[in-house]
Scaffold this active site. Structure first.
Site, PDB file in Angstrom:
ATOM      1  N   ASP A 118       0.826  -1.209   0.000  1.00 40.90           N
ATOM      2  CA  ASP A 118       0.000   0.000   0.000  1.00 40.90           C
ATOM      3  C   ASP A 118       0.860   1.259   0.000  1.00 40.90           C
ATOM      4  O   ASP A 118       1.507   1.570   0.996  1.00 40.90           O
ATOM      5  CB  ASP A 118      -0.902  -0.037   1.235  1.00 40.90           C
ATOM      6  CG  ASP A 118      -1.760   1.200   1.385  1.00 40.90           C
ATOM      7  OD1 ASP A 118      -2.003   1.876   0.365  1.00 40.90           O
ATOM      8  OD2 ASP A 118      -2.189   1.490   2.511  1.00 40.90           O
ATOM      9  N   ASP A 133      -2.345   5.272  -5.578  1.00 44.42           N
ATOM     10  CA  ASP A 133      -2.658   4.487  -4.383  1.00 44.42           C
ATOM     11  C   ASP A 133      -2.859   3.014  -4.726  1.00 44.42           C
ATOM     12  O   ASP A 133      -3.898   2.626  -5.247  1.00 44.42           O
ATOM     13  CB  ASP A 133      -3.917   5.060  -3.726  1.00 44.42           C
ATOM     14  CG  ASP A 133      -4.199   4.464  -2.358  1.00 44.42           C
ATOM     15  OD1 ASP A 133      -3.480   3.522  -1.964  1.00 44.42           O
ATOM     16  OD2 ASP A 133      -5.123   4.930  -1.686  1.00 44.42           O
TER      17      ASP A 133
END
Length: 395
Positions: free
Chosen positions: A97, A283
């Protein structure tokens, strides 16, 4: 201090590969939380009513022990890779992430009352000879709940690179949404500035070992939906077999974050949003593309999508008639066709548009998040050495 035999173990592991070799992490594709709910005949809004209109970020509170963590698609990603923690190795499926910087996995100490814990792989410190306690408590607060845990230290192996790492053993996981998640935990690939509790992020520890030829990592998501081979993360460089042409780089716009300047969002060669510029982040922890509610509303109205139970939808018969949506990053434009940003689930006549409204308050926002819907089309290189992000057209 490392015990002598731990030091020998690390050295022997480092000798297993060349310092200029690319270190590869295979990614597998899984149903996202959203898709899992669809398979169960449920909608996101049925489970998380607050998503019915829009999602709002909590105010950031980045201090040593407790912080509010962005919800977005509640880490609603489709891609995970495997890492190991401890000696002997305990295997975990984690989301890599770029929107966070901490590593957390469920703990064996998590109460059976938390069904989201017992349905995932859990770290057992008593089974690891290289475990060291730290004990500092940490709370990651989500809009729909929280993750509570404590810091521990052990050997973490990422792409067979061993490092001594502080990570969070999660002892409280909310059932919603994590019981629906196919991954065990999250490995943050963000900057140290984002790390909760002052820990050094995994990638920073890898960089400090001088085992990479370049302090970069690249992310490739396969476009082939029929395979569960989701793609690859490469530490130390990029693989030309995954892209065509050259990388075009955009400098990060905010120190300590993977943020870049978004110079416009256009439809049919006309800029409709961000005329004066916006900020976007790439992201890897989310599936959809999100932006401020007012902007997403304009964009969806322009293409004829309507809001239904928290999702923007459109008649599936109209997919081929929809225009490309183009993002202006640096001096280049990056377009998404309707077949890329519209998703069809099972035999439904209404298709889901992979955009959602997320209002992020200052000082971090407003902010656009370009998730897997965008990343599947473009091979992305995250360059810590030069604080920039590279984009190339993926195969």
């Amino acid at each position: 201090m490392l015990r002598s035999w731990e030091f020998v173990l690390l050295i022997s592991c480092f000798l297993c590969f060349s310092s200029d070799a690319l270190q590869r992490i295979s990614l597998k594709k899984m149903p996202s939380i959203r898709e899992t709910l669809q398979e169960m005949g449920m909608k996101v809004a049925d489970v998380l009513p607050s998503l019915k209109h829009r999602i709002s970020y909590l105010d950031e509170g980045l201090h040593n022990k407790t912080a509010s963590t962005i919800l977005t698609n509640f880490r609603d990603t489709q891609y995970y890779g495997e890492i190991s923690i401890g000696t002997p190795a305990q295997i975990f499926k984690v989301v890599f992430d770029t929107g966070s910087s901490n590593l957390w996995v469920p703990s064996r100490q998590c109460s059976p009352l938390y069904s989201a814990c017992v349905s995932h792989n859990r770290y057992d410190s008593s089974e690891s000879s290289t475990y060291k306690p730290k004990g500092t408590k940490i709370t990651l607060t989500y809009a729909q709940g929280y993750i509570k845990g404590f810091f521990s230290q052990d050997i973490v192996r990422v792409a067979d690179i061993p490092i001594i790492q502080f990570f969070t053993e999660a002892i409280a996981l909310p059932s919603i949404p994590f019981i629906f998640a196919r991954f065990d935990g999250v490995l943050g690939m963000g900057y140290p500035k984002q790390a909760i509790g002052g820990v050094i992020p995994v990638f920073d520890n890898i960089m400090s070992e001088k085992v990479l030829s370049e302090n970069v990592f690249s992310v490739y998501y396969s476009r082939h939906s029929e395979s569960n081979t989701g793609g690859e993360i490469i530490l130390g460089g990029s693989d030309p077999s995954h892209y065509t042409g050259d990388f075009h780089y955009v400098s990060t716009s905010r120190e300590g974050y993977w943020h870049v300047d978004l110079k416009g969002v256009s439809i049919e060669n006309k800029i409709v949003l961000c005329h004066d510029g916006c900020t976007a982040t790439i992201d890897t922890g989310t599936s959809f593309i999100s932006g401020p509610a007012s902007s997403i509303s304009v964009l969806m109205e322009t293409i004829g999508a309507t809001l239904s139970d928290g999702d923007y939808v459109i008649d599936c018969k109209k997919i081929n008639l929809l225009p490309d949506i183009t993002f202006h990053l640096g001096d280049m434009t990056y377009s998404l066709s309707s077949s890329t940003y519209v998703l069809k689930f099972s035999d439904e006549t209404e298709c889901t548009v992979a955009f959602m409204a997320v209002d992020i308050p200052p000082p971090l926002g407003p902010l656009w998040l370009l998730g897997a819907t965008f990343i599947k089309q473009y091979y992305i290189e995250f360059d810590r050495q030069n604080n920039r992000i590279g984009f190339a057209t993926s195969f």
